[in-house]
Write an enzyme that holds these catalytic residues in place. Sequence first.
Site, PDB file in Angstrom:
ATOM      1  N   SER A 240       7.220   4.535  -5.331  1.00  0.00           N
ATOM      2  CA  SER A 240       6.313   3.383  -5.451  1.00  0.00           C
ATOM      3  C   SER A 240       6.135   2.989  -6.912  1.00  0.00           C
ATOM      4  O   SER A 240       6.134   3.842  -7.808  1.00  0.00           O
ATOM      5  CB  SER A 240       4.943   3.747  -4.868  1.00  0.00           C
ATOM      6  OG  SER A 240       3.978   2.784  -5.245  1.00  0.00           O
TER       7      SER A 240
ATOM      8  N   ASP B 193     -23.278   7.348   2.664  1.00  0.00           N
ATOM      9  CA  ASP B 193     -22.852   8.634   3.260  1.00  0.00           C
ATOM     10  C   ASP B 193     -21.515   9.106   2.722  1.00  0.00           C
ATOM     11  O   ASP B 193     -21.157  10.275   2.875  1.00  0.00           O
ATOM     12  CB  ASP B 193     -22.768   8.508   4.783  1.00  0.00           C
ATOM     13  CG  ASP B 193     -24.144   8.598   5.411  1.00  0.00           C
ATOM     14  OD1 ASP B 193     -24.279   8.270   6.595  1.00  0.00           O
ATOM     15  OD2 ASP B 193     -25.091   8.980   4.677  1.00  0.00           O
TER      16      ASP B 193
ATOM     17  N   HIS C  14      -7.042  -6.355  -9.270  1.00  0.00           N
ATOM     18  CA  HIS C  14      -5.913  -5.726  -8.569  1.00  0.00           C
ATOM     19  C   HIS C  14      -6.370  -5.231  -7.203  1.00  0.00           C
ATOM     20  O   HIS C  14      -6.227  -5.948  -6.217  1.00  0.00           O
ATOM     21  CB  HIS C  14      -5.346  -4.595  -9.432  1.00  0.00           C
ATOM     22  CG  HIS C  14      -4.132  -3.949  -8.848  1.00  0.00           C
ATOM     23  ND1 HIS C  14      -3.379  -3.014  -9.520  1.00  0.00           N
ATOM     24  CD2 HIS C  14      -3.530  -4.079  -7.654  1.00  0.00           C
ATOM     25  CE1 HIS C  14      -2.382  -2.618  -8.763  1.00  0.00           C
ATOM     26  NE2 HIS C  14      -2.452  -3.249  -7.613  1.00  0.00           N
TER      27      HIS C  14
ATOM     28  N   GLY D 205       0.838  -1.193   0.000  1.00  0.00           N
ATOM     29  CA  GLY D 205       0.000   0.000   0.000  1.00  0.00           C
ATOM     30  C   GLY D 205       0.873   1.242   0.000  1.00  0.00           C
ATOM     31  O   GLY D 205       2.023   1.210   0.469  1.00  0.00           O
ATOM     32  N   ASN D 206       0.325   2.333  -0.523  1.00  0.00           N
ATOM     33  CA  ASN D 206       1.114   3.560  -0.588  1.00  0.00           C
ATOM     34  C   ASN D 206       0.195   4.764  -0.640  1.00  0.00           C
ATOM     35  O   ASN D 206      -0.929   4.680  -1.157  1.00  0.00           O
ATOM     36  CB  ASN D 206       2.036   3.540  -1.823  1.00  0.00           C
ATOM     37  CG  ASN D 206       1.339   3.026  -3.065  1.00  0.00           C
ATOM     38  OD1 ASN D 206       0.504   3.721  -3.622  1.00  0.00           O
ATOM     39  ND2 ASN D 206       1.623   1.798  -3.455  1.00  0.00           N
TER      40      ASN D 206
ATOM     41  N   SER E  47       9.392   2.766  -2.851  1.00  0.00           N
ATOM     42  CA  SER E  47       9.016   1.384  -3.153  1.00  0.00           C
ATOM     43  C   SER E  47       9.678   0.389  -2.195  1.00  0.00           C
ATOM     44  O   SER E  47      10.880   0.493  -1.921  1.00  0.00           O
ATOM     45  CB  SER E  47       9.432   1.041  -4.588  1.00  0.00           C
ATOM     46  OG  SER E  47       8.957  -0.242  -4.948  1.00  0.00           O
ATOM     47  N   GLY E  48       8.859  -0.535  -1.678  1.00  0.00           N
ATOM     48  CA  GLY E  48       9.403  -1.654  -0.912  1.00  0.00           C
ATOM     49  C   GLY E  48       9.856  -1.329   0.491  1.00  0.00           C
ATOM     50  O   GLY E  48      10.344  -2.210   1.207  1.00  0.00           O
TER      51      GLY E  48
ATOM     52  N   HIS F 270      -4.162  -3.005  -0.826  1.00  0.00           N
ATOM     53  CA  HIS F 270      -4.638  -4.329  -1.232  1.00  0.00           C
ATOM     54  C   HIS F 270      -5.546  -4.871  -0.129  1.00  0.00           C
ATOM     55  O   HIS F 270      -5.445  -6.035   0.246  1.00  0.00           O
ATOM     56  CB  HIS F 270      -3.465  -5.275  -1.480  1.00  0.00           C
ATOM     57  CG  HIS F 270      -2.711  -4.991  -2.739  1.00  0.00           C
ATOM     58  ND1 HIS F 270      -2.056  -5.940  -3.450  1.00  0.00           N
ATOM     59  CD2 HIS F 270      -2.512  -3.843  -3.407  1.00  0.00           C
ATOM     60  CE1 HIS F 270      -1.494  -5.406  -4.524  1.00  0.00           C
ATOM     61  NE2 HIS F 270      -1.749  -4.121  -4.514  1.00  0.00           N
TER      62      HIS F 270
ATOM     63  N   HIS G  37      -3.414   3.862  -2.305  1.00  0.00           N
ATOM     64  CA  HIS G  37      -3.633   2.559  -2.947  1.00  0.00           C
ATOM     65  C   HIS G  37      -3.328   1.483  -1.911  1.00  0.00           C
ATOM     66  O   HIS G  37      -2.304   1.545  -1.228  1.00  0.00           O
ATOM     67  CB  HIS G  37      -2.731   2.374  -4.153  1.00  0.00           C
ATOM     68  CG  HIS G  37      -2.729   0.959  -4.674  1.00  0.00           C
ATOM     69  ND1 HIS G  37      -3.880   0.286  -5.014  1.00  0.00           N
ATOM     70  CD2 HIS G  37      -1.697   0.084  -4.883  1.00  0.00           C
ATOM     71  CE1 HIS G  37      -3.566  -0.928  -5.440  1.00  0.00           C
ATOM     72  NE2 HIS G  37      -2.249  -1.089  -5.352  1.00  0.00           N
TER      73      HIS G  37
ATOM     74  N   ASP H 258       3.523   2.338  -8.177  1.00  0.00           N
ATOM     75  CA  ASP H 258       2.238   2.900  -8.603  1.00  0.00           C
ATOM     76  C   ASP H 258       2.305   4.393  -8.906  1.00  0.00           C
ATOM     77  O   ASP H 258       1.260   5.032  -9.104  1.00  0.00           O
ATOM     78  CB  ASP H 258       1.185   2.662  -7.506  1.00  0.00           C
ATOM     79  CG  ASP H 258       0.995   1.185  -7.231  1.00  0.00           C
ATOM     80  OD1 ASP H 258       1.192   0.771  -6.069  1.00  0.00           O
ATOM     81  OD2 ASP H 258       0.703   0.454  -8.189  1.00  0.00           O
TER      82      ASP H 258
ATOM     83  N   TYR I 269     -25.336  10.545  -8.684  1.00  0.00           N
ATOM     84  CA  TYR I 269     -24.129  10.187  -9.439  1.00  0.00           C
ATOM     85  C   TYR I 269     -24.503   9.246 -10.579  1.00  0.00           C
ATOM     86  O   TYR I 269     -25.312   8.349 -10.392  1.00  0.00           O
ATOM     87  CB  TYR I 269     -23.142   9.483  -8.513  1.00  0.00           C
ATOM     88  CG  TYR I 269     -21.954   8.923  -9.233  1.00  0.00           C
ATOM     89  CD1 TYR I 269     -20.945   9.781  -9.708  1.00  0.00           C
ATOM     90  CD2 TYR I 269     -21.840   7.566  -9.485  1.00  0.00           C
ATOM     91  CE1 TYR I 269     -19.854   9.270 -10.378  1.00  0.00           C
ATOM     92  CE2 TYR I 269     -20.740   7.056 -10.152  1.00  0.00           C
ATOM     93  CZ  TYR I 269     -19.753   7.914 -10.599  1.00  0.00           C
ATOM     94  OH  TYR I 269     -18.669   7.414 -11.268  1.00  0.00           O
TER      95      TYR I 269
END
Length: 237
Positions: free
Chosen positions: A77, A123, A173, A30-31, A47-48, A100, A98, A79, A230
């Site tokens: 990252s 909400d 993903h 995650g980042n 990253s990592g 997982h 982001h 991403d 929406y």
Amino acid sequence: MTIGSEALRQDVWLANQVIPKAGLAQLTWGNVSGVDRAGGYFLIKPSGVSYDDLTPEMLVPVDLATGKVLDGDLRPSVDTESHRAFYLAWPSIGGITHTHSTHAVAFAQANRDIPVLGTTHADTFNGPVPVTRGLTPQECAHDYEFHTGQVIVELIGDDEAAAAMPAALVANHGPFTWGASAKKSVEHAIIVEAVAEMALKTLALNPAAATPQHLQERHFKRKHGPGAYYGNPAAKS
Ligand SMILES: O=C(CO)[C@@H](O)[C@H](O)COP(=O)(O)O
């Protein structure tokens, strides 16, 4: 001199620390990033790097226009190009997350939107949290993270739509969320995971569970006035 304001570094670092605390990722899956639009860059998790080892100074400054690393030896990252696509497409956002997280990833892997089944969801998100189309083999081979950003922007639409729906699932993903700040983006990541788990358990109890009309318009009505919803711009008052 380290590029990046101390305040932004602190905000982005604190937001990254929420990921393990909230159980949104194992290992480093995650980042979070945050943008300084006046400075023309954003700060993103390297990253990592484990969250325990991460310091504000380790956050990587990336040029908003070119995607180039502006300072330091750490790799941003993987991403980063996805984050950059959202900052370029949606001027009002200030932060992106982001993860997982397990239940949101389950919907992403099943290629299913997270349905609106309760007020907890309605909400925050004014409709189902959408899942993208699958990336083509060419898109996956060429530059997966770049195309990941493009398919989300293609799915969500303009800046106003991104404000109304600050989350999306990348098919097979996982979730990306965004907001006015890094902190807000990670709060949306927490909510996406919570409503995904609630939806999964609701559907297990009642596979026929559906979105009642009043929930469909609850969020957008509050935000855009009666009748707005929406995905149905014509209904906007
Ligand atoms: O989604 C992915 C890989 O599929 C990434 O989000 C990794 O899970 C984390 O990569 P770094 O941020 O450490 O580069």
